[in-house]
Design a protein around this motif. Structure first.
Motif, PDB file in Angstrom:
ATOM      1  N   ALA A 152      32.554  28.768 -33.120  1.00 58.23           N
ATOM      2  CA  ALA A 152      33.434  28.780 -34.284  1.00 58.23           C
ATOM      3  C   ALA A 152      33.966  30.200 -34.499  1.00 58.23           C
ATOM      4  O   ALA A 152      33.314  31.178 -34.131  1.00 58.23           O
ATOM      5  CB  ALA A 152      32.679  28.306 -35.515  1.00 58.23           C
ATOM      6  N   LYS A 270      39.573  20.419 -34.645  1.00 52.61           N
ATOM      7  CA  LYS A 270      38.375  20.840 -35.360  1.00 52.61           C
ATOM      8  C   LYS A 270      37.366  19.709 -35.537  1.00 52.61           C
ATOM      9  O   LYS A 270      36.284  19.929 -36.082  1.00 52.61           O
ATOM     10  CB  LYS A 270      38.758  21.420 -36.724  1.00 52.61           C
ATOM     11  CG  LYS A 270      39.547  22.728 -36.620  1.00 52.61           C
ATOM     12  CD  LYS A 270      39.810  23.334 -37.989  1.00 52.61           C
ATOM     13  CE  LYS A 270      40.558  24.661 -37.866  1.00 52.61           C
ATOM     14  NZ  LYS A 270      40.823  25.270 -39.207  1.00 52.61           N
ATOM     15  N   GLU A 271      37.722  18.498 -35.096  1.00 48.47           N
ATOM     16  CA  GLU A 271      36.843  17.353 -35.271  1.00 48.47           C
ATOM     17  C   GLU A 271      36.241  16.885 -33.959  1.00 48.47           C
ATOM     18  O   GLU A 271      35.700  15.788 -33.859  1.00 48.47           O
ATOM     19  CB  GLU A 271      37.620  16.198 -35.922  1.00 48.47           C
ATOM     20  CG  GLU A 271      38.128  16.529 -37.318  1.00 48.47           C
ATOM     21  CD  GLU A 271      38.996  15.429 -37.894  1.00 48.47           C
ATOM     22  OE1 GLU A 271      39.235  14.420 -37.167  1.00 48.47           O
ATOM     23  OE2 GLU A 271      39.435  15.564 -39.051  1.00 48.47           O
ATOM     24  N   LYS A 277      29.321  24.775 -35.666  1.00 47.26           N
ATOM     25  CA  LYS A 277      29.928  25.081 -36.968  1.00 47.26           C
ATOM     26  C   LYS A 277      29.833  26.560 -37.333  1.00 47.26           C
ATOM     27  O   LYS A 277      30.366  26.966 -38.363  1.00 47.26           O
ATOM     28  CB  LYS A 277      29.253  24.253 -38.066  1.00 47.26           C
ATOM     29  CG  LYS A 277      29.263  22.751 -37.813  1.00 47.26           C
ATOM     30  CD  LYS A 277      30.672  22.194 -37.721  1.00 47.26           C
ATOM     31  CE  LYS A 277      30.658  20.676 -37.550  1.00 47.26           C
ATOM     32  NZ  LYS A 277      32.018  20.122 -37.383  1.00 47.26           N
TER      33      LYS A 277
END
Length: 814
Positions: A152, A270-271, A277
């Protein structure tokens, strides 16, 4: 008078026709093909002798001249070069197969780094932006700096906490025994013991807002060896690249379960499946010293100390003199959909072209990749050349051979998984075996083989035909050398063979599709060499010179590994009867069940409390054992002149591994479908053993009384989470999660698959009420292929067998 002449002429013509007919019949009868079975020439030794060390050396040299990261132009050029050379070698076909998958790269204008900042936010220390480039490679461009793929983005800042290896038990010790809460902290973990993605997952679960990974000399430096280039240890500036996904077999994060083609629905960036995360970044141990040397807090347990000249205090934060300083992560890695290319080559089978054996390994590397993966890619290239040479001399295998150069393995096994997803139905119905060809060498001691139990005896047979590559052992076989160095003393008087975990391209074929699989490579002495993997793993120092000067100067080790892999592929593709051993599978299941029971007996109070019983498990294993024995008795009496009977038994052998596939997958991990072997939830690599026997884990998770018992009950807590448990084929927590175990192994829905109308399992199913298989009770499924042409595929001919559970499951997941 005229009518009599006409009659005479007619009789003459009839007589002539009759005579000619009988003459033609006799000639045709005498000229008919002889149905007596003759053994065809065995070209195995010729095939093995065709693989040469010098050729492997040249392949390795040309494939490691430049970096070839997945998704880059150089990796595409390498794919095109491999395709063209495979065609020149004599394959029937070779093609590029593309997919558009999610990859991850560092931002070149905003580099990633770690800093220590004071109370004013000023940076007092910054970690290195790149590794020192080895001598001779200074001119090379496009060397990607160390980074954690799919991290991330972010710039979290906070107190630092040292979490040892970042394992589940390490976080348990911090929170439960030491009272240290990682919520809102940045944690630092050393590489080793478990897959880096599992470290990140554990950090997220503990509430950390960032994780730094570093290679400690205790784990990445062999004793008495100098750092590269003087030796083969990791230099202080070296750092390990790698992906930090938790895909659980999903393949492309945006298209889990489906091939990443233009027609496929994609999730938002982003999914994607398995994306972390929090920010993640790797550093070398020289930089790690600056972060660890002023740490405050409690002293660590003795086994948490590495080999750096620091205290390894836990934190959180620094000592009194530096208490206002914080650690800041500066991570700008980005993800983007990128096209990747597999190379797929084929030699069509002569007798059973609709059955195939696959030899596959990846091509993409983080930088030069001389060990991972190019030592394996060079061996594959030489194997293809050898097969092409035999083919040009007139040989064809009985079954088809498929050679694969996978792309984007380093980004989550994506190339191999996407091809498996696109060809799942064909593979389930036609694939005999998959032999993996990742790194061919990771040490200088002996052979290491990981495979499904049905391949054990074939592995032993092939290694007896290959000579030892070690100096002073020129007159003994690889089998004898391997046996002397790594004897399976607690099991049998034979070389040790490990189980398949994950972390390489066999995952989709073995664990998702149930295709018999194996891998072979040269390895270290695991009893005396305690460092993780090999020291320069995934660093810029994996160069051709590293292999040539240290790991295999003669290239005879790589030659030996190449011959083992080639021998396995050859026998599986060319033998009249597929050389798989059901009795060996039964023997292994018995061993696993006994080990599970022994582990459970260490906790008698818990067994009594949860009502754990092993009767159903042992009954199922006994029935399978008897069925395997009966099957091999029939195999011994097989009339090899009966083409149809040979085909039928071969199909039963081919489908044996499919019997352990549950179409619905494991709880929470739908793409891990094998009920005996699966990667550990706590360690994707699961080195030496594929723990978490799915059949056993399912039982515990589906039983409310036992759910997470091993974690909730202090009496059960210890061994399940210790990485040393990975040495034990007892399947991690499974021993203690067994209340619902009864019959699970063979009662699994995988055995209710009509494709397993399989004599090898027939007796077990019929003798065990828990295993009453619909396929055997349904007249529509009885011997569907027996009235078909010998070379026709039963699964394709019989609608009752057309069970594309892959599609059914994926549609349900959507």
């Amino acid at each position: 008078m005229g009518s009599e002449n006409t009659l005479v002429r007619l009789l003459k013509w009839v007589t002539l026709f009759t005579v000619l007919f009988f003459i033609g019949f006799i000639i045709g009868w005498c000229a008919r093909p002889v149905t007596t079975h003759h053994e065809e020439p065995d070209h195995l030794q010729e095939f093995l002798d065709e693989i040469h060390a010098e050729n492997i050396k040249q392949h390795l040299r040309k494939f490691t001249r430049l970096p070839h990261l997945a998704g880059t132009q150089q990796n595409l050029r390498l794919a095109e070069q491999i395709r063209d050379e495979w065609l020149a070698f004599g394959l029937d076909s070779a093609e590029l197969v593309w997919y558009d998958v999610l990859l991850s790269y560092p931002n070149r204008t905003h580099p990633n780094y770690i800093s220590i900042v004071d109370q004013h936010g000023d940076e007092m220390f910054n970690s290195s932006l790149s590794e020192p480039v080895p001598e001779g490679y200074e001119h090379v461009t496009d060397i990607v700096p160390p980074y954690s793929a799919f991290s991330a983005q972010g710039r979290p800042q906070g107190d630092l906490v040292y979490v040892n290896y970042g394992r589940t038990e390490d976080f348990f010790k911090l929170e439960r025994e030491m009272g240290i809460n990682c919520t809102g902290k940045i944690v630092i973990a050393r590489y080793g013991k478990i897959f880096r993605g599992n470290k990140v997952k554990n950090a997220v679960l503990a509430g950390a807002k960032g994780i730094i990974l570093y290679s400690d000399p205790a784990d990445y430096c062999a004793q008495g060896v100098e750092p590269y280039p003087a030796g083969w240890n990791l230099p202080g500036g070296g750092a390990q690249r790698g992906n930090v996904l938790n895909l659980n077999g999903a393949g492309d994060p945006l298209t889990p379960g489906y091939p990443a083609k233009e027609y496929t629905y994609r999730s938002k960036l982003k999914e994607g499946a398995g994306l972390p995360k929090i920010p993640v970044h790797p550093i070398g141990y020289h930089d790690a010293v600056h972060l660890l040397k002023n740490m405050g807090g409690a002293l660590p347990p003795p086994d948490w100390r590495g080999a750096l000249n620091v205290s390894y205090r836990i934190g959180p934060g620094f000592t009194d003199d530096f208490i206002l300083n914080k650690v800041r992560m500066n991570i700008h890695t980005y993800n983007q959909v990128t096209r990747i290319y597999n190379v797929i080559g084929r030699i069509r089978g002569a007798r059973e072209p609709d059955r195939c054996v696959i030899l596959g390994g990846h091509r993409d590397a983080w930088v030069f990749g001389a060990i991972d993966p190019v030592s394996g890619a060079a061996v594959v290239h030489e194997t293809v050349r050898a097969a092409g040479a035999l083919r040009q001399r007139g040989w064809r295998p009985r079954r088809s051979l498929i050679f694969a150069s996978w792309d984007a393995e380093e980004f989550g096994l994506q190339g191999s998984t996407e091809w498996a997803e696109e060809n799942a139905i064909m593979l389930q119905e036609r694939a005999v075996a998959y032999i993996n060809a990742d790194s061919a060498i990771e040490g200088m001691y002996t052979l290491r083989v990981d495979c499904t139990p049905s391949l054990h005896m074939l592995v032993y047979d092939i290694t007896k035909l290959v000579m030892s590559p070690e100096e002073g052992e020129e007159r003994i076989s690889l089998y004898e050398s391997w046996h002397k160095r790594d004897n399976w003393t607690n099991n049998r008087d034979a070389p040790r063979i490990s189980k398949l975990g994950s972390g390489s391209d066999f995952e989709a074929y073995f664990i998702r599709l149930g295709i018999t699989s194996g891998r072979a490579r040269y390895t270290k002495n695991r009893k005396t060499e305690s460092y993780s993997s090999y020291p320069v793993y995934h660093s810029v120092y994996e160069t051709f010179e590293l292999v040539e000067r240290f790991y295999d100067p003669s290239f005879r080790r790589l030659e030996a590994v190449g011959r083992v892999r080639a021998g396995l592929v050859f026998r599986l593709a060319d033998a009249l009867i597929i050389p798989l051993d059901c009795k060996e599978y039964a023997r292994s299941l018995t061993q696993y069940a006994n080990t599970i029971q022994q582990l459970a007996l260490e906790h008698p109070e818990a067994i009594q409390r949860y009502g754990v019983t092993f009767e159903g498990l042992f009954s199922a294993v006994d029935n399978f054992t008897q069925a395997a024995a009966d099957f091999h008795q029939r195999l011994d009496k097989l009339d090899t002149k009966d083409v149809l009977a040979v085909r039928m038994l071969n199909d039963q052998l081919m489908y044996l591994e499919r019997a352990f596939i549950d179409p619905l997958g494991l709880p929470g991990r739908p793409f891990y479908r094998h009920v005996v072997f699966a990667p550990s939830s706590h360690n994707k690599y699961a080195e030496h053993i594929a723990l978490e026997n799915a059949a056993l884990e399912n039982a515990a998770l589906e039983n409310p009384a036992l759910e997470n018992a091993a974690l909730k009950n202090p009496a059960l807590e210890r061994p399940a989470l210790d990485s040393n448990a990975l040495e034990n084929p007892a399947l991690e927590n499974a021993a203690l999660e067994n209340a619902a175990l009864e019959n699970t192994v063979l009662e699994n829905a995988a055995l209710e698959n009509a494709a397993l109308d399989n004599a090898a399992l027939e007796n077990a199913v019929l003798e065990n009420p828990a295993l009453e298989n619909a396929a055997l009770k349904n007249p529509a499924l009885e011997s569907p292929a027996l009235d078909s042409n010998a070379l026709e595929n039963a699964a394709l001919k019989n609608p009752a067998l057309e069970k594309p559970y892959f599609r059914e499951r994926c549609s349900r997941e959507r």
